[in-house]
Design an enzyme around this catalytic site. Sequence first.
Site, PDB file in Angstrom:
ATOM      1  N   LYS A 109      -2.119  -2.534   2.695  1.00 52.11           N
ATOM      2  CA  LYS A 109      -3.198  -1.684   2.782  1.00 52.11           C
ATOM      3  C   LYS A 109      -3.329  -0.486   2.082  1.00 52.11           C
ATOM      4  CE  LYS A 109      -3.619  -0.309   7.148  1.00 52.11           C
ATOM      5  NZ  LYS A 109      -2.992   0.931   6.992  1.00 52.11           N
ATOM      6  N   ARG A 146      -1.813   9.284   4.210  1.00 50.13           N
ATOM      7  CA  ARG A 146      -0.754   9.997   5.075  1.00 50.13           C
ATOM      8  C   ARG A 146       0.657  10.200   4.266  1.00 50.13           C
ATOM      9  NH1 ARG A 146      -0.158   6.122   9.985  1.00 50.13           N
ATOM     10  NH2 ARG A 146      -0.459   4.324   8.388  1.00 50.13           N
ATOM     11  N   PHE A 178      -1.777 -11.884  -3.360  1.00 50.06           N
ATOM     12  CA  PHE A 178      -0.150 -12.195  -3.845  1.00 50.06           C
ATOM     13  C   PHE A 178      -0.130 -13.292  -4.396  1.00 50.06           C
ATOM     14  CE2 PHE A 178      -0.176  -9.158   0.026  1.00 50.06           C
ATOM     15  CZ  PHE A 178       1.157  -8.796   0.397  1.00 50.06           C
ATOM     16  N   TRP A 190      -2.420  -5.023  -7.151  1.00 51.06           N
ATOM     17  CA  TRP A 190      -1.092  -4.766  -7.306  1.00 51.06           C
ATOM     18  C   TRP A 190      -0.723  -5.366  -8.620  1.00 51.06           C
ATOM     19  CZ3 TRP A 190       3.306  -7.361  -9.229  1.00 51.06           C
ATOM     20  CH2 TRP A 190       4.300  -6.972  -8.658  1.00 51.06           C
TER      21      TRP A 190
END
Length: 559
Positions: free
Chosen positions: A75, A98, A385, A413
């Site tokens: 995520k 965060r 992936f 990615w």
Amino acid sequence: MKTTETPLTDLEIARNAAMKPIGEIAEKAGIPEDALEPYGRYKGKIDISRLPQKEEDGKVVLVTAISPTPAGEGKSTVTVGLADAFSRLGEKTMVALREPSLGPVMGLKGGAAGGGYSQVLPMEEINLHFTGDLHAITTANNALSALIDNHLHQGNLLGIDQRRITWKRVLDMNDRALRRVTVGLGGPSGGIPREDGFDITVASEIMAIFCLAKSLDDLKERLSRIVIGYTFTREPVTVRDLGAEGALTLLLRDAFKPNLVQTIGGTPALIHGGPFANIAHGCNSLIATKTAKKLADIVVTEAGFGADLGAEKFMNIKARQGDFRPDAAVIVATVRALKMHGGAAKADLSTPDKEAVERGLPNLSRHIDTIRAFGIEPVIALNRFTADTQEELSVVLDWCRENEVSAAVADVWAEGGKGGEDVARLVLGKIREGNAFHQLYDEFDTFEQKVNSIVRKVYGGDGVLFTDKALKQLQDIEKRGWDILPVCMAKTQYSLTDDPGILGRPEGFKITVRELIPKLGAGFIVCLTGDIMTMPGLPKKPAAMNMDIDRDGHAVGLM
């Protein structure tokens, strides 16, 4: 740009990336020189009082996910890649995330700054001590504990019942041995003996307050409302009663300034605050989100774990207290995770199995229903992936097309922002369309109505059961008028139920609330369910066992 066959690790990719001086990133974001407080060459803090005012706030894009599995959903990687994709499409963008906690970094998760070519930098520093914010929160929390015990030792003028002190010490590390401790031993000079315990720092109410406060004055006022325990006559004792709110605010003053860093793609990033979503509200600081809205046209942010936890709390708690609305929502899904929800074993996830993907789709469907319940039509980011087959990806995309859900593959990615452009274009379309955002419950609903609303509309359950202990606590909460506050569910992230072993989209279940914890400073009531722990333990083989430094002092094994 490297291909998906690159042998480089996330850590090596981050180390090889060319970072720009933080002053250049600040200039790109529209932050004046006198508002930037550099912490070294590549990170800094922002003095928000010196920022220019913008007539129109930026649009907020929330990134959430399906129920997470050990397979990983990526995520944060998608969040960063999506922000870089918006930048590539010419949108003035910032990402708000965060701060990683050392507990999961050293425990199960390893680093938490994205992955591949969709990372925030400097990755090593962000994942370790960063600018010291979590240490400041730990110190403020434990300063309060010290002041409580000192008050008992010095005569206990407030009449605090040491058996009913609810405030715990904290540590930013997974350490199960500290869940229950005894303090005050050593005779008269050692203080008053009593039972105590430790939570992880990200579960501290001070962390939640830090992430929901709108200003230093608001921070101080919220700190003053913290209930630390009860008197011998069962009356609540607050930080204001102790007179400690000023000192705690002082300890948090510098940490409260948002942290500025950058993505591999050069997009300005704010990383600030870090409450867990399974035991707290799971969102970066409100002050960072509002700062990004004032600086950028599009703000990409995330909420922890799946839509049943982080997104629900983002909508019902953060957006409510921050008085803003999300303009779009993205749900991250992976073929690997859908296989697990469809019954495949973790060891078999690299083996093509489109039938398992199909069986796992109901979990995605539940999270789509959740976002739609808030009046927002989501976009699905299918995070690619390397072992995914085109046939498996097509299963998900075809299902989304048949169910009129916007979806695209995110290959961030391997390709960074370029691999997220298809998702970004879909999100821009949703922003232009607008939405009918609303919270799921009203603040004047009864407490039981609020919890039932979450269980039924978000988890897909049949309702809630309160233990006798929780019912007794609810009576006290209602008597004191605290039931007007929002609900913060503390629940396993792995299941829509309170049992982490039940995957997919279960039906006909009830959620059991075993304990209620008022968090008056944060402005919500925590409902503890299942076996959820506010101080996690380390796994059999902690990620820390793979970490080291090389001859040049660089981190090894951080991801």
